[in-house]
Design an enzyme around this catalytic site. Structure first.
Site, PDB file in Angstrom:
ATOM      1  N   ASP A 182      -1.420  -0.873   6.183  1.00 31.57           N
ATOM      2  CA  ASP A 182      -1.796   0.015   7.558  1.00 31.57           C
ATOM      3  C   ASP A 182      -3.394  -0.455   8.043  1.00 31.57           C
ATOM      4  O   ASP A 182      -3.282   0.104   8.781  1.00 31.57           O
ATOM      5  CB  ASP A 182      -1.377   1.061   7.550  1.00 31.57           C
ATOM      6  CG  ASP A 182      -2.965   1.602   6.971  1.00 31.57           C
ATOM      7  OD1 ASP A 182      -3.064   2.979   7.227  1.00 31.57           O
ATOM      8  OD2 ASP A 182      -1.872   2.220   5.301  1.00 31.57           O
ATOM      9  N   ASP A 222       1.662  -0.913   0.403  1.00 33.08           N
ATOM     10  CA  ASP A 222      -0.058  -0.438   0.013  1.00 33.08           C
ATOM     11  C   ASP A 222       0.862   1.626  -0.080  1.00 33.08           C
ATOM     12  O   ASP A 222       1.976   1.174   0.360  1.00 33.08           O
ATOM     13  CB  ASP A 222      -1.259  -0.043   1.306  1.00 33.08           C
ATOM     14  CG  ASP A 222      -2.122   1.024   1.057  1.00 33.08           C
ATOM     15  OD1 ASP A 222      -3.000   1.945   0.565  1.00 33.08           O
ATOM     16  OD2 ASP A 222      -1.899   1.921   2.431  1.00 33.08           O
ATOM     17  N   ASP A 282      -0.064   4.695   1.224  1.00 30.91           N
ATOM     18  CA  ASP A 282      -0.330   6.139   1.751  1.00 30.91           C
ATOM     19  C   ASP A 282      -0.810   5.547   3.545  1.00 30.91           C
ATOM     20  O   ASP A 282      -0.872   5.027   3.002  1.00 30.91           O
ATOM     21  CB  ASP A 282      -1.805   6.820   1.538  1.00 30.91           C
ATOM     22  CG  ASP A 282      -2.025   7.399   0.093  1.00 30.91           C
ATOM     23  OD1 ASP A 282      -0.869   7.969   0.041  1.00 30.91           O
ATOM     24  OD2 ASP A 282      -2.598   6.625  -0.662  1.00 30.91           O
TER      25      ASP A 282
END
Length: 235
Positions: free
Chosen positions: A185, A10, A12
């Protein structure tokens, strides 16, 4: 799992931190810009932008347009009775410039990507966002030359956790589910989404959130270096 051939990251809040800090700063910058541009009529643009953002998310859940800040600005300006066409793109540029200014690459991320490549492991960034914005982030973070593929929800046509975006990443990298690993996250978007596509996940829980109730198992890391150490055991 089989021999590791690809790692999906991922972007961001996974490869840099923190999107939330940049987002908050962006609202401050947009409100200042709106008042400088429109005078008193621009007051409250930050709140109007947030309202527009929520409206679009409700109207098109999990679809790529919900990430388009130009659309948020257009809706906000129209709701304020202002002409959106000459100004919406500028508002979006103010937003993104603020976000870019707050980005800090995760310590160890560039070096670990080089290490993965040295072991013949492909790298894809798999992210919910528009392609041009994520390309700009990767360029500014110094990561653009360190990845093999970018896979955005704009390209896939739908956001994570839908498995379509993970299937696209696997096709680009030429790997099977048991040859790939997802690092992110967001437990639902990244770990559970990857699981639905048959891919193991690492939850980068850098904010130390409580683990959601789920039957999906994964390795939980609290910083990027810990995640990297775990991935090394899979080489």
């Amino acid at each position: 799992m089989s021999k590791l051939k690809a790692v999906f990251f991922d972007l961001d809040d996974t490869l840099y931190t923190s999107f939330q800090a940049g987002d908050r700063y962006a609202y401050e910058c947009m409100e200042k810009w709106a008042q400088e541009t429109f005078g008193e009529a621009g007051h409250g643009f930050d709140a109007a932008f947030l309202t527009a953002r929520k409206q679009l998310a409700a109207e098109q859940p999990d679809m790529p347009p919900i990430h388009d800040r130009v659309l948020f600005a257009q809706r906000a300006l129209e709701n304020m009775g202002l002409n959106a066409v000459p100004h919406a793109r500028k508002a979006a540029a103010v937003y993104w410039d603020a976000v870019f200014a707050k980005m800090t690459v995760r310590p160890g991320a560039p070096e670990f990507m080089d290490e993965l490549h040295a072991h013949g492991i492909r790298i894809a960034v798999v992210t919910n966002m528009l392609a041009d914005i994520q390309m700009e982030k990767l360029m500014r973070l110094g990561l653009s030359e360190r990845i093999d593929y970018l896979v955005t929800s704009e390209e896939a046509g739908i956001d994570k956790p839908h498995r379509t975006i993970f299937d696209l990443a696997m096709r680009k990298c030429g790997v099977q589910p048991d040859e790939a690993l997802m690092v992110g996250d967001n437990f639902t978007h990244d770990v559970c989404g990857a699981h639905e596509a048959g891919i193991s996940g690492i939850w980068l829980n850098w904010t130390h959130k409580e683990r959601p109730e789920s039957e999906v198992s994964c390795f939980e890391a609290h910083d990027f270096l810990e995640a990297a150490d775990h991935i090394r055991t899979l080489f």
